[in-house]
Motif scaffolding. Structure first.
Motif, short mmCIF file in Angstrom:
data_model
loop_
_atom_site.label_atom_id
_atom_site.label_comp_id
_atom_site.label_asym_id
_atom_site.label_seq_id
_atom_site.Cartn_x
_atom_site.Cartn_y
_atom_site.Cartn_z
N THR A 177 23.59 33.63 6.66
CA THR A 177 24.29 32.50 6.06
C THR A 177 23.74 32.13 4.69
OG1 THR A 177 24.67 31.64 8.28
CG2 THR A 177 25.00 30.11 6.47
N PHE A 178 22.41 32.22 4.52
CA PHE A 178 21.81 31.68 3.30
C PHE A 178 21.14 32.72 2.42
CE2 PHE A 178 21.61 28.11 6.41
CZ PHE A 178 22.51 27.28 5.77
N SER A 179 20.95 33.95 2.88
CA SER A 179 20.31 34.95 2.02
C SER A 179 21.29 35.37 0.92
CB SER A 179 19.88 36.17 2.84
OG SER A 179 21.01 36.82 3.38
N THR A 180 20.77 35.75 -0.20
CA THR A 180 21.61 36.22 -1.29
C THR A 180 22.40 37.45 -0.84
OG1 THR A 180 20.03 35.42 -2.93
CG2 THR A 180 21.62 37.08 -3.66
N GLY A 181 23.72 37.36 -0.90
CA GLY A 181 24.56 38.46 -0.46
C GLY A 181 24.70 38.57 1.04
N GLY A 182 24.24 37.58 1.79
CA GLY A 182 24.34 37.59 3.26
C GLY A 182 25.79 37.73 3.70
N SER A 183 26.00 38.36 4.86
CA SER A 183 27.37 38.73 5.25
C SER A 183 28.25 37.53 5.60
CB SER A 183 27.33 39.73 6.41
OG SER A 183 26.51 39.27 7.45
N THR A 184 27.69 36.35 5.82
CA THR A 184 28.52 35.15 5.98
C THR A 184 28.16 34.09 4.94
OG1 THR A 184 27.05 34.23 7.66
CG2 THR A 184 28.93 35.50 8.43
N ASN A 185 27.52 34.52 3.87
CA ASN A 185 27.19 33.60 2.77
C ASN A 185 28.41 33.46 1.87
OD1 ASN A 185 26.13 32.09 0.70
ND2 ASN A 185 24.42 33.47 0.25
N VAL A 186 29.44 32.82 2.41
CA VAL A 186 30.67 32.63 1.65
C VAL A 186 30.51 31.53 0.60
CG1 VAL A 186 32.19 33.42 3.49
CG2 VAL A 186 31.53 31.00 3.40
N PHE A 187 29.39 30.84 0.66
CA PHE A 187 29.11 29.75 -0.30
C PHE A 187 28.60 30.29 -1.62
CE2 PHE A 187 27.58 29.23 4.03
CZ PHE A 187 28.52 28.34 4.52
N VAL A 192 14.18 30.71 -0.98
CA VAL A 192 14.82 30.82 0.33
C VAL A 192 14.87 32.28 0.78
CG1 VAL A 192 17.02 30.56 1.55
CG2 VAL A 192 16.14 28.69 0.16
N ASP A 193 15.23 33.16 -0.13
CA ASP A 193 15.26 34.60 0.21
C ASP A 193 13.88 35.07 0.68
OD1 ASP A 193 17.92 34.85 -0.36
OD2 ASP A 193 17.62 35.72 -2.34
N GLN A 194 12.86 34.63 -0.05
CA GLN A 194 11.50 35.04 0.30
C GLN A 194 11.13 34.56 1.71
OE1 GLN A 194 8.35 33.06 -1.91
NE2 GLN A 194 7.09 34.91 -1.89
N LEU A 195 11.43 33.29 1.98
CA LEU A 195 11.10 32.74 3.30
C LEU A 195 11.92 33.41 4.41
CD1 LEU A 195 10.86 28.96 2.34
CD2 LEU A 195 8.96 30.42 3.11
N LEU A 196 13.19 33.67 4.14
CA LEU A 196 14.02 34.32 5.15
C LEU A 196 13.48 35.70 5.50
CD1 LEU A 196 17.58 33.34 3.84
CD2 LEU A 196 16.55 32.62 6.01
N ASN A 197 13.06 36.43 4.48
CA ASN A 197 12.51 37.77 4.74
C ASN A 197 11.18 37.69 5.48
OD1 ASN A 197 14.49 39.59 3.66
ND2 ASN A 197 13.97 38.83 1.63
N GLN A 198 10.36 36.72 5.13
CA GLN A 198 9.09 36.56 5.83
C GLN A 198 9.32 36.14 7.28
OE1 GLN A 198 7.05 33.70 3.37
NE2 GLN A 198 6.30 35.24 1.92
N GLY A 199 10.31 35.26 7.48
CA GLY A 199 10.57 34.75 8.82
C GLY A 199 11.00 35.82 9.80
N ARG A 200 11.78 36.78 9.33
CA ARG A 200 12.27 37.81 10.26
C ARG A 200 11.28 38.94 10.46
NH1 ARG A 200 17.33 41.00 7.94
NH2 ARG A 200 18.25 39.59 9.47
#
Length: 502
Positions: A415-425, A432-440
């Motif tokens: 939803t929130f990663s750059t280019g994410g498949s449901t990031n229609v926003f 945020v990208d950095q944290l998302l990658n670290q989180g997973r």
């Protein structure tokens, strides 16, 4: 009198014993509010589709009512010590509904179809750490990851396995679904009903008990209410809270409930003014009174929520962690002024007309936002048009209902990663990208919790979504419906264990 009491007690004991013995046969008459836009599990985005196909398709794993990951088409698995290689042993003797045998090549083909950009699958982002998938035997599949991926097993529950040969030969999954699940597609009369019949070759012994599931398309809530009260329908899945309140004391009707992983939201397009400015997004959050939304739209059956559902205990931050959740129209006006909009802003909210909760939320929001200088126009769309505009990011803002996941990554990454498949926003933020990658990729639960705590605070006030409410998930059934269990993901997984007592 005493004799009558014994008779009643005997009848009750007999009834309980009878109720606990599954009975085979019968068609479960289900009433749903809208017709699906299609049945392809790799491109579906709407609950209207998932409610039907959830009993047709299966993944290698599944998520149960307690959000635990269980084996499904994979009988077992092994994970290498470095967390980069997952080896799955597949069930033997499984066939697709068209008679084709299920094998490792179907898993590989399904994964590659989801990952193919031409498919446009909304779940593609969930698997971008998968480097390679290969069949190492007829019933063995190996996934090689580029980095450790903590939620991998739970994410696999969302990867429906389709028959490779059927797809390669031009089979139309949008119109004719072919899976391995307990029920198989029989007939679809548009805007009227979809009929699924029992899969006689289902691998779980004795399941399903029902002969068929009939999904009657009944847009009008009052008609659904009358239908279940009269016994025309046996089951209303995932109903809106106003209907649940109406049915709570209806004779012959029982309610199932659990905490919903799905949430209502206002999504904003950050490539359009005024929502390209983070201060405007923050102002909008200050303008919202979420507790009032809980009362007005959910009749008290819900909680104000941030980026994660409170059902994810140990992960979801309390709303007190988000300063913008303290409703303050004056603060919102000041932020709008600082953003260059001293006279307020005008914008349009798209809504999905078939979901009452969404329409109600949009209307309450419209009034709340007006007090802070947000002049919103509401445009109500039918499902197909709404999905089209959503996919094309053709909106200022939209009110909707988003599904959840058993792991924070499932909520946030796509939803929130750059280019994410449901990031229609079209949202993009380097931190945020950095944290998302670290989180997973982090393997320590404590480290992941710290990462997602920071992410929630950052996203709650200036992200592209104003999270609104996590409601109680209700389903209604006639008293003779037995064996069903609600799942917070909205899956109807346990229709395979459901039977009709007579």
């Amino acid at each position: 009198m005493r004799r009558m009491g014994w008779l009643l007690l005997a009848a009750l004991i007999g009834s309980l014993a009878w109720a606990q013995t599954p009975v085979r046969g019968g068609t479960l008459q289900i009433a749903v509010d809208s017709s699906p836009a299609g049945l392809d599990p790799h491109v579906a985005t709407a609950f209207a589709t998932f409610v039907v196909i959830g009993n047709i398709y299966e993944g290698l794993t599944e998520v149960d009512e307690g959000l635990r990951v269980r084996p499904a088409l994979a009988e077992s698995w092994k994970v290498s010590p470095d967390g980069l290689t997952y080896t799955f042993k597949l069930r033997s003797g499984v066939t697709f509904h068209n008679g084709q045998a299920f094998s490792a090549k179907d898993v590989v083909a399904s994964f590659n179809r989801v990952r193919d950009p031409k498919t446009g699958s909304p779940v593609a982002s969930r698997f971008n750490l998968v480097k390679e998938v290969r069949a190492t035997g007829p019933l063995e599949v190996v996934f090689e990851l580029s980095q450790p991926f903590s939620p991998f097993l739970s994410e696999l529950a969302g990867l429906s396995i389709v028959p490779a040969e059927y797809v390669a030969s031009g089979g139309d999954l949008q119109r004719r679904a072919v899976g391995t699940g307990p029920f198989q597609f029989k007939e679809w009369v548009p805007d009227t009903y979809i009929l699924l019949e029992r899969n006689p070759r289902y691998y779980r012994q004795g399941r399903p008990y029902l002969d068929a599931l009939k999904f009657n398309i009944v847009p009008d809530a009052a008609t659904r209410q009358v239908g279940i009260s009269s016994g025309t329908y046996h089951f209303l899945p995932n109903i809106d809270p106003s209907l649940a309140v109406t049915l709570r004391n209806a004779p012959g009707v029982k309610l199932y409930q659990t905490q919903d992983l799905a949430y209502s939201l206002l999504g904003m397009n950050v490539t359009r003014k005024p929502f390209d400015n983070p201060k405007v997004r923050e102002a909008l959050n200050y303008a919202i009174d979420r507790k009032a939304l809980v009362q007005a739209v959910y009749f008290g059956n819900g909680v104000p929520g941030g980026p994660l559902s409170p059902a994810l205990k140990g992960w979801a931050s309390p709303t007190s962690a988000f300063p913008c959740y303290n409703t303050n129209p004056a603060k919102a006006r000041e932020l709008l002024r600082q953003a260059g909009y001293p006279g307020g802003v005008d914008f349009t909210i798209l809504t999905l007309g078939s979901v009452k909760t969404v329409v109600d939320a949009a209307q309450v929001l419209q009034a709340q936002l007006a007090a802070a200088g947000f002049r919103a126009k509401i445009e109500i769309l039918e499902l197909g048009k709404f999905v089209q505009e959503w996919r094309n990011s053709n909106f200022d803002a939209f009110a909707s209902l988003n599904g959840g996941s058993a792991d924070p990554d499932g909520y946030l990454y796509r939803t929130f990663s750059t280019g994410g498949s449901t990031n229609v926003f079209k949202y993009s933020d380097a931190r945020v990208d950095q944290l998302l990658n670290q989180g997973r990729t982090a393997t320590s639960a404590d480290v992941r919790r710290k990462i997602y705590a920071e992410l929630q605070v950052k996203l709650a006030c200036q992200g592209p979504i104003a999270h609104l409410v996590y409601g109680t998930l209700f389903s209604a059934a006639r008293e003779n419906v037995q064996g069903f269990k609600p799942v917070p993901t909205r899956s109807l997984l346990y229709l395979r264990d459901t039977w009709l007592a007579r």
